[in-house]
Design a protein around this motif. Structure first.
Motif, PDB file in Angstrom:
ATOM      1  N   GLU A 164       0.834  -1.209   0.000  1.00 45.26           N
ATOM      2  CA  GLU A 164       0.000   0.000   0.000  1.00 45.26           C
ATOM      3  C   GLU A 164       0.864   1.251   0.000  1.00 45.26           C
ATOM      4  O   GLU A 164       0.598   2.211  -0.739  1.00 45.26           O
ATOM      5  CB  GLU A 164      -0.907  -0.012   1.232  1.00 45.26           C
ATOM      6  N   GLN A 165       1.912   1.257   0.808  1.00 51.04           N
ATOM      7  CA  GLN A 165       2.760   2.432   0.897  1.00 51.04           C
ATOM      8  C   GLN A 165       3.490   2.712  -0.411  1.00 51.04           C
ATOM      9  O   GLN A 165       3.591   3.851  -0.848  1.00 51.04           O
ATOM     10  CB  GLN A 165       3.780   2.264   2.024  1.00 51.04           C
ATOM     11  N   PHE A 166       3.971   1.670  -1.048  1.00 50.21           N
ATOM     12  CA  PHE A 166       4.735   1.850  -2.277  1.00 50.21           C
ATOM     13  C   PHE A 166       3.850   2.153  -3.477  1.00 50.21           C
ATOM     14  O   PHE A 166       4.311   2.783  -4.435  1.00 50.21           O
ATOM     15  CB  PHE A 166       5.580   0.607  -2.558  1.00 50.21           C
ATOM     16  N   GLU A 167       2.591   1.718  -3.454  1.00 48.62           N
ATOM     17  CA  GLU A 167       1.770   1.828  -4.655  1.00 48.62           C
ATOM     18  C   GLU A 167       0.629   2.838  -4.574  1.00 48.62           C
ATOM     19  O   GLU A 167       0.181   3.334  -5.605  1.00 48.62           O
ATOM     20  CB  GLU A 167       1.184   0.451  -4.990  1.00 48.62           C
ATOM     21  N   ARG A 168       0.175   3.179  -3.372  1.00 49.54           N
ATOM     22  CA  ARG A 168      -1.044   3.976  -3.289  1.00 49.54           C
ATOM     23  C   ARG A 168      -0.908   5.287  -2.530  1.00 49.54           C
ATOM     24  O   ARG A 168      -1.794   6.138  -2.628  1.00 49.54           O
ATOM     25  CB  ARG A 168      -2.160   3.136  -2.651  1.00 49.54           C
ATOM     26  N   VAL A 169       0.151   5.482  -1.777  1.00 48.75           N
ATOM     27  CA  VAL A 169       0.320   6.724  -1.024  1.00 48.75           C
ATOM     28  C   VAL A 169       0.901   7.801  -1.939  1.00 48.75           C
ATOM     29  O   VAL A 169       1.901   7.581  -2.621  1.00 48.75           O
ATOM     30  CB  VAL A 169       1.236   6.497   0.198  1.00 48.75           C
ATOM     31  N   ASP A 170       0.267   8.972  -1.956  1.00 45.84           N
ATOM     32  CA  ASP A 170       0.713  10.064  -2.827  1.00 45.84           C
ATOM     33  C   ASP A 170       1.819  10.904  -2.193  1.00 45.84           C
ATOM     34  O   ASP A 170       2.679  11.444  -2.897  1.00 45.84           O
ATOM     35  CB  ASP A 170      -0.461  10.984  -3.165  1.00 45.84           C
ATOM     36  N   ALA A 171       1.777  11.070  -0.880  1.00 51.57           N
ATOM     37  CA  ALA A 171       2.742  11.947  -0.222  1.00 51.57           C
ATOM     38  C   ALA A 171       2.909  11.536   1.233  1.00 51.57           C
ATOM     39  O   ALA A 171       2.040  10.890   1.823  1.00 51.57           O
ATOM     40  CB  ALA A 171       2.284  13.405  -0.307  1.00 51.57           C
ATOM     41  N   GLY A 172       4.052  11.918   1.798  1.00 44.90           N
ATOM     42  CA  GLY A 172       4.314  11.699   3.209  1.00 44.90           C
ATOM     43  C   GLY A 172       4.607  13.032   3.877  1.00 44.90           C
ATOM     44  O   GLY A 172       5.307  13.881   3.307  1.00 44.90           O
ATOM     45  N   LEU A 173       4.077  13.234   5.069  1.00 44.34           N
ATOM     46  CA  LEU A 173       4.291  14.468   5.830  1.00 44.34           C
ATOM     47  C   LEU A 173       5.115  14.150   7.064  1.00 44.34           C
ATOM     48  O   LEU A 173       4.794  13.224   7.816  1.00 44.34           O
ATOM     49  CB  LEU A 173       2.955  15.074   6.248  1.00 44.34           C
ATOM     50  N   THR A 174       6.176  14.921   7.296  1.00 46.41           N
ATOM     51  CA  THR A 174       6.991  14.722   8.492  1.00 46.41           C
ATOM     52  C   THR A 174       7.344  16.058   9.120  1.00 46.41           C
ATOM     53  O   THR A 174       7.359  17.104   8.456  1.00 46.41           O
ATOM     54  CB  THR A 174       8.312  13.992   8.185  1.00 46.41           C
ATOM     55  N   SER A 175       7.656  15.990  10.391  1.00 45.56           N
ATOM     56  CA  SER A 175       8.295  17.112  11.065  1.00 45.56           C
ATOM     57  C   SER A 175       9.786  17.048  10.765  1.00 45.56           C
ATOM     58  O   SER A 175      10.265  16.113  10.110  1.00 45.56           O
ATOM     59  CB  SER A 175       8.068  17.009  12.576  1.00 45.56           C
ATOM     60  N   THR A 176      10.530  18.027  11.225  1.00 52.03           N
ATOM     61  CA  THR A 176      11.990  18.001  11.151  1.00 52.03           C
ATOM     62  C   THR A 176      12.528  18.462  12.490  1.00 52.03           C
ATOM     63  O   THR A 176      11.851  19.172  13.244  1.00 52.03           O
ATOM     64  CB  THR A 176      12.534  18.927  10.045  1.00 52.03           C
ATOM     65  N   ARG A 177      13.760  18.071  12.784  1.00 50.62           N
ATOM     66  CA  ARG A 177      14.394  18.556  14.009  1.00 50.62           C
ATOM     67  C   ARG A 177      15.137  19.865  13.761  1.00 50.62           C
ATOM     68  O   ARG A 177      15.458  20.589  14.694  1.00 50.62           O
ATOM     69  CB  ARG A 177      15.363  17.499  14.537  1.00 50.62           C
ATOM     70  N   GLY A 178      15.424  20.164  12.497  1.00 51.63           N
ATOM     71  CA  GLY A 178      16.146  21.379  12.165  1.00 51.63           C
ATOM     72  C   GLY A 178      16.706  21.277  10.767  1.00 51.63           C
ATOM     73  O   GLY A 178      16.336  20.399   9.980  1.00 51.63           O
ATOM     74  N   ALA A 179      17.616  22.198  10.452  1.00 49.24           N
ATOM     75  CA  ALA A 179      18.228  22.222   9.125  1.00 49.24           C
ATOM     76  C   ALA A 179      19.634  22.796   9.209  1.00 49.24           C
ATOM     77  O   ALA A 179      20.002  23.429  10.200  1.00 49.24           O
ATOM     78  CB  ALA A 179      17.370  23.039   8.161  1.00 49.24           C
ATOM     79  N   ILE A 180      20.406  22.569   8.144  1.00 50.15           N
ATOM     80  CA  ILE A 180      21.807  22.986   8.078  1.00 50.15           C
ATOM     81  C   ILE A 180      21.958  23.975   6.934  1.00 50.15           C
ATOM     82  O   ILE A 180      21.719  23.640   5.770  1.00 50.15           O
ATOM     83  CB  ILE A 180      22.717  21.765   7.867  1.00 50.15           C
ATOM     84  N   ALA A 181      22.356  25.195   7.267  1.00 51.74           N
ATOM     85  CA  ALA A 181      22.456  26.245   6.262  1.00 51.74           C
ATOM     86  C   ALA A 181      23.566  25.983   5.261  1.00 51.74           C
ATOM     87  O   ALA A 181      23.421  26.262   4.069  1.00 51.74           O
ATOM     88  CB  ALA A 181      22.679  27.590   6.951  1.00 51.74           C
TER      89      ALA A 181
END
Length: 225
Positions: A114-131
């Motif tokens: 199901e995940q590989f064939e039918r999910v259009d998008a995934g939403l996640t949080s992030t802990r941060g980012a690196i400039a």
């Protein structure tokens, strides 16, 4: 006695005491001194250079920006967690939308296809980012497993503007990775990409073909207004 044991025995019996690690100068990988505005500009420039998309939004109305992004991308089935505040807010905001919210806190064997064939998008949080490199960093959890950022065709990541740091070294040091690094720390610097022997770059072959970063900004103070 085996060679390995002999070497270890000689090290233990050193007459001048145990070996100590040499002092290291980490100045080359830290102390950039960028302001928050500079960090954000560098992050956006680098991640956009590899086809990452950045959407700026006020913290108070970020779910409205999320809904617009999902509608523009034609997302009908969104995979997301339940417990993290980002996932919980998104679920409340999208409860009445014409979209199926897919639970991800299941054994992967139960919904792998199901995940590989039918999910259009995934939403996640992030802990941060690196400039310096234009990279997001994530610590997957059972509530937000790593596959929802690595498998669906579109990855939507939510980043708070004030969590950007200059370099990877700054992240490792500030967040104590040496004392508690998880088994999976993800650094994401754009959508999935690969190149063939002729160096023709293709996106989305081994993972998401699109990465959308929703950058949440705090409300402006009276001094900033």
């Amino acid at each position: 006695m085996r060679a390995r044991d002999a070497i270890l025995k000689r090290l233990r019996e050193r007459a001048d005491g145990p070996l100590s690690a040499p002092e290291s100068d980490f100045a080359v990988v830290t102390h950039r001194g960028w302001s928050q505005e500079e960090r954000l500009a560098r992050f956006e420039r680098w991640i956009a250079s590899v086809h990452g998309e950045v959407v700026h939004t006020p913290r108070e109305t970020w779910t409205e920006a999320l809904a617009r992004v999902l509608a523009d991308k034609g997302v009908r089935r969104l995979a997301l967690g339940k417990e993290h505040p980002v996932a919980a807010e998104a679920r409340r905001a999208l409860a009445d939308a014409e979209m199926e919210l897919v639970d991800v806190d299941r054994d992967i064997e139960q919904w792998q296809r199901e995940q590989f064939e039918r999910v259009d998008a995934g939403l996640t949080s992030t802990r941060g980012a690196i400039a310096e490199t234009g990279s997001l960093w994530l610590w997957p959890t059972p509530d937000e497993p790593r596959l929802i950022s690595l498998v669906p065709p579109i990855h939507v990541a939510v980043l708070d503007a004030d969590t950007l740091e200059d370099t990877l070294f700054d992240v490792v040091e500030a967040h104590g990775w040496a004392d508690g690094m998880p088994t999976n720390a993800l650094l994401i610097s754009g959508p999935s990409k690969t190149a063939d022997i002729e160096q023709t770059l293709a996106y989305g072959v081994h993972g998401p073909r699109e990465l959308v970063v929703l950058v949440r900004h705090p409300a402006a103070t009276e001094e900033q207004a």
